[in-house]
Design a protein around this motif. Structure first.
Motif, mmCIF file in Angstrom:
data_model
loop_
_atom_site.group_PDB
_atom_site.id
_atom_site.type_symbol
_atom_site.label_atom_id
_atom_site.label_comp_id
_atom_site.label_asym_id
_atom_site.label_seq_id
_atom_site.Cartn_x
_atom_site.Cartn_y
_atom_site.Cartn_z
ATOM 1 N N TYR A 1 -15.021 39.187 -1.034
ATOM 2 C CA TYR A 1 -13.972 39.226 -0.015
ATOM 3 C C TYR A 1 -13.907 37.864 0.666
ATOM 4 C CZ TYR A 1 -11.017 40.684 3.797
ATOM 5 O OH TYR A 1 -9.970 40.788 4.686
ATOM 6 N N GLU B 1 -17.450 43.027 -5.537
ATOM 7 C CA GLU B 1 -16.221 42.480 -4.960
ATOM 8 C C GLU B 1 -16.581 41.291 -4.075
ATOM 9 O OE1 GLU B 1 -12.548 43.627 -1.916
ATOM 10 O OE2 GLU B 1 -13.965 45.181 -2.516
ATOM 11 N N LYS C 1 -15.312 48.351 3.765
ATOM 12 C CA LYS C 1 -15.940 47.927 2.513
ATOM 13 C C LYS C 1 -17.464 47.906 2.656
ATOM 14 C CE LYS C 1 -11.987 45.179 0.982
ATOM 15 N NZ LYS C 1 -11.635 45.860 -0.247
#
Length: 189
Positions: free
Chosen positions: A37, A35, A72
């Motif tokens: 961000y 991911e 996260k």
């Protein structure tokens, strides 16, 4: 396995994002969930050193996106943080992540311990060593493991898109991804 890359540049598709995406592509090809961000350009408060995170267990009382980033980070096995070099330093958003997540982690039993952390920085011509050191110091004081690459984790990237044409920077980011995969294999064995 999971990897979170935090882009401290206000440019969502700039050179720093390109560098992080190169590393993430290698990790994804190796079976890691990834991911990216986007932190840069979002309003954020720096750490107030109020120590309230000592009573909130894993949460800063300033309720903004940094709390989401911290969650996260805790859920990830690999944490990448990228920042362009601004006047030989990192962006304010990147500094807020380092300071606030560092304090929260210390008050939360240090769940970042023994995760893999790597810093990357886009730079006009110099100053990136301080930027990289600032991020790496966060990883090291958080008891994390910091892999290297074939050169400093940087790219000479002045204008938008310059990273795409930086062959050495691309090789460095690819090798960083390969080294992270190798390290993940050794740690998880």
């Amino acid at each position: 396995m999971k990897a979170i890359a935090i882009n401290g540049s206000p440019r969502e598709t700039g050179n720093t994002a390109g560098m992080l995406n190169t590393v993430l592509e290698v990790l994804k090809a190796g079976g890691v969930e990834t991911e990216l961000y986007q932190a840069g350009g979002k309003p954020v408060m720096g750490c107030k050193a109020c120590n309230a995170c000592g009573t909130t267990k894993g949460k800063c009382i300033t309720d903004d996106w940094v709390n989401d980033v911290y969650k996260k980070m805790v859920a990830a096995d690999v944490i990448l943080i990228g920042s362009p070099t601004y006047f030989a330093d990192l962006t304010p958003e990147t500094k807020a992540v380092i300071d606030r997540c560092g304090y929260i982690s210390r008050r939360d039993g240090n769940p970042l311990s023994r995760k893999i952390g790597a810093a990357v920085s886009a730079v006009r011509r110099s100053g990136e060593i301080h930027t990289l050191d600032s991020i790496q110091h966060f990883f090291l004081i958080s008891d994390m493991v910091v892999p290297g690459s074939s050169y400093w984790n940087m790219s000479i990237s002045v204008g938008l898109g310059d990273y795409d044409n930086d062959a050495e920077g691309n090789r460095t980011m690819t090798r960083l991804g390969e080294n992270i995969l190798w390290l993940l294999e050794k740690i998880k064995a």
